[in-house]
Design an enzyme around this catalytic site. Structure first.
Site, PDB file in Angstrom:
ATOM      1  CG  ASP A 129      80.988  49.456 -33.084  1.00 27.67           C
ATOM      2  OD1 ASP A 129      81.992  49.157 -33.730  1.00 27.67           O
ATOM      3  OD2 ASP A 129      80.591  50.613 -32.896  1.00 27.67           O
ATOM      4  CG  MET A 148      82.399  55.086 -23.141  1.00 23.16           C
ATOM      5  SD  MET A 148      83.621  55.361 -24.433  1.00 23.16           S
ATOM      6  CE  MET A 148      83.344  57.078 -24.835  1.00 23.16           C
ATOM      7  CE  LYS A 167      87.289  50.524 -30.296  1.00 26.95           C
ATOM      8  NZ  LYS A 167      87.592  50.963 -31.589  1.00 26.95           N
TER       9      LYS A 167
HETATM   10  N1  SAH Z   1      78.312  56.382 -30.802  1.00 27.38           N
HETATM   11  C1  SAH Z   1      77.602  55.967 -29.597  1.00 27.38           C
HETATM   12  C2  SAH Z   1      78.465  56.073 -28.368  1.00 27.38           C
HETATM   13  C3  SAH Z   1      79.686  55.162 -28.379  1.00 27.38           C
HETATM   14  S1  SAH Z   1      80.640  55.248 -26.903  1.00 27.38           S
HETATM   15  C4  SAH Z   1      76.335  56.828 -29.467  1.00 27.38           C
HETATM   16  O1  SAH Z   1      76.190  57.844 -30.158  1.00 27.38           O
HETATM   17  O2  SAH Z   1      75.456  56.471 -28.669  1.00 27.38           O
HETATM   18  C5  SAH Z   1      79.957  53.913 -25.970  1.00 27.38           C
HETATM   19  C6  SAH Z   1      79.177  54.438 -24.792  1.00 27.38           C
HETATM   20  O3  SAH Z   1      77.899  54.902 -25.226  1.00 27.38           O
HETATM   21  C7  SAH Z   1      78.864  53.414 -23.735  1.00 27.38           C
HETATM   22  O4  SAH Z   1      79.949  53.226 -22.851  1.00 27.38           O
HETATM   23  C8  SAH Z   1      77.687  54.051 -23.047  1.00 27.38           C
HETATM   24  O5  SAH Z   1      78.105  55.090 -22.184  1.00 27.38           O
HETATM   25  C9  SAH Z   1      76.946  54.696 -24.217  1.00 27.38           C
HETATM   26  N2  SAH Z   1      75.864  53.843 -24.753  1.00 27.38           N
HETATM   27  C10 SAH Z   1      75.791  53.318 -25.987  1.00 27.38           C
HETATM   28  N3  SAH Z   1      74.623  52.647 -26.151  1.00 27.38           N
HETATM   29  C11 SAH Z   1      73.944  52.769 -24.990  1.00 27.38           C
HETATM   30  C12 SAH Z   1      72.673  52.334 -24.526  1.00 27.38           C
HETATM   31  N4  SAH Z   1      71.844  51.613 -25.288  1.00 27.38           N
HETATM   32  N5  SAH Z   1      72.308  52.651 -23.261  1.00 27.38           N
HETATM   33  C13 SAH Z   1      73.111  53.392 -22.470  1.00 27.38           C
HETATM   34  N6  SAH Z   1      74.322  53.830 -22.851  1.00 27.38           N
HETATM   35  C14 SAH Z   1      74.732  53.536 -24.095  1.00 27.38           C
END
Ligand code: SAH
Length: 260
Positions: free
Chosen positions: A51, A187, A73
């Site tokens: 990703d 998100m 994405k």
């Molecule tokens: N599978 C991922 C989430 C994917 S959806 C998980 O478990 O963390 C993508 C969203 O995750 C982003 O829009 C944001 O809201 C959050 N996100 C992912 N990595 C992040 C990070 N390092 N810091 C803050 N938000 C994060």
């Protein structure tokens, strides 16, 4: 990644076999938050399909000879469709490759991992899921935000928009506002005004703390603390860098792994 995987005595992980796809969680950022099983998977991969949200320092752990496919994405930008990503995974597996599908955080938390797992299984491909530390759990702890305290009864992990990017107006915000003391919204930044409006309409106080955590567990981590009443009026310039989480009902406490 030879030599990077700590040799842990007594642990005997299964091999990643040719034609298998492992759906691996990379954690929120810092390589220290990879699991041992994730390291083991990356050590054996012949191709890593990843990703946009994977931290550059995690790529540094993957040997240069390993093929990398970016299917990231990014919000608001042209990106591969989900079905073409799954088709790619199926094709690689059928070529007999050892495939790691590397996803940010945990592969089963708001990352469309379940869809990929089901499609692969339906194609007769062996899939294993390697859980990861989700940004909304360990990423927040890294930034000094405790999700539960003695006072809180429930935490909700919420997505800030529907499956096709639509505004979250159809969610039952009242039920969420009333049942969970802390809301962790993935998100959600772009929908901040609408979310704040719905939560206050449902009775959450305007002076309730809200923390916006951008790039948790990376050197660019930023925490912006505001209130529910002020959230909707924040300008773009006042927001933390993305990806970011909105945490309703919490502010950071204690020491944290702040960027140095
Ligand atoms: N599978 C991922 C989430 C994917 S959806 C998980 O478990 O963390 C993508 C969203 O995750 C982003 O829009 C944001 O809201 C959050 N996100 C992912 N990595 C992040 C990070 N390092 N810091 C803050 N938000 C994060």
């Amino acid at each position: 990644m030879q030599g990077v995987m700590p040799k842990v005595r007594g642990l005997d992980f299964p091999p990643l076999k040719a034609g298998e796809v492992w759906l691996v969680g990379a954690g929120p950022g810092d390589p220290g938050l990879l699991t041992l099983l994730a390291c083991h998977a990356l050590e054996q991969a012949e191709v890593v399909v990843h990703d946009a949200l994977i931290d550059a320092r995690i790529f540094d752990l993957i040997p240069a000879a390993v093929e990398r496919v970016d299917v990231g994405k990014r919000a608001g930008r042209e990106s591969p469709r989900q079905d073409s990503i799954t088709a790619r995974l199926i094709a690689l597996a059928r070529q007999g490759k050892k495939v790691v599908r590397l996803k940010g955080g945990d592969p089963f938390v708001f990352g469309r991992g379940p869809e990929e797992a089901v499609a692969l299984e339906q194609a007769g491909i062996v899939v294993r899921v390697v859980p990861g530390i989700s940004a909304g759990l360990g990423g927040l702890a890294w930034a000094g935000l405790p999700l539960t305290t003695r006072e809180g009864v429930a935490v909700a992990l919420v997505t800030g928009h529907g499956p096709d990017g639509e505004a979250p107006t159809d969610f039952d915000w009242r039920a969420l506002a009333q049942s969970a003391s802390v809301l962790v919204i993935y998100m959600g930044l772009r929908q901040r005004a609408e979310i704040a409006r719905q939560l206050m309409k449902a009775g959450r106080p305007a002076d309730e703390p809200v923390s916006l955590v951008g790039r948790a567990a990376t050197p660019e981590q930023v925490v912006v603390v505001t209130t529910l009443g002020q959230l909707g009026g924040l300008t773009e310039a006042e927001l933390p860098p993305t990806p970011a989480l909105m945490v309703i009902g919490r502010r950071p406490m204690g020491s944290t792994w702040a960027p140095v």
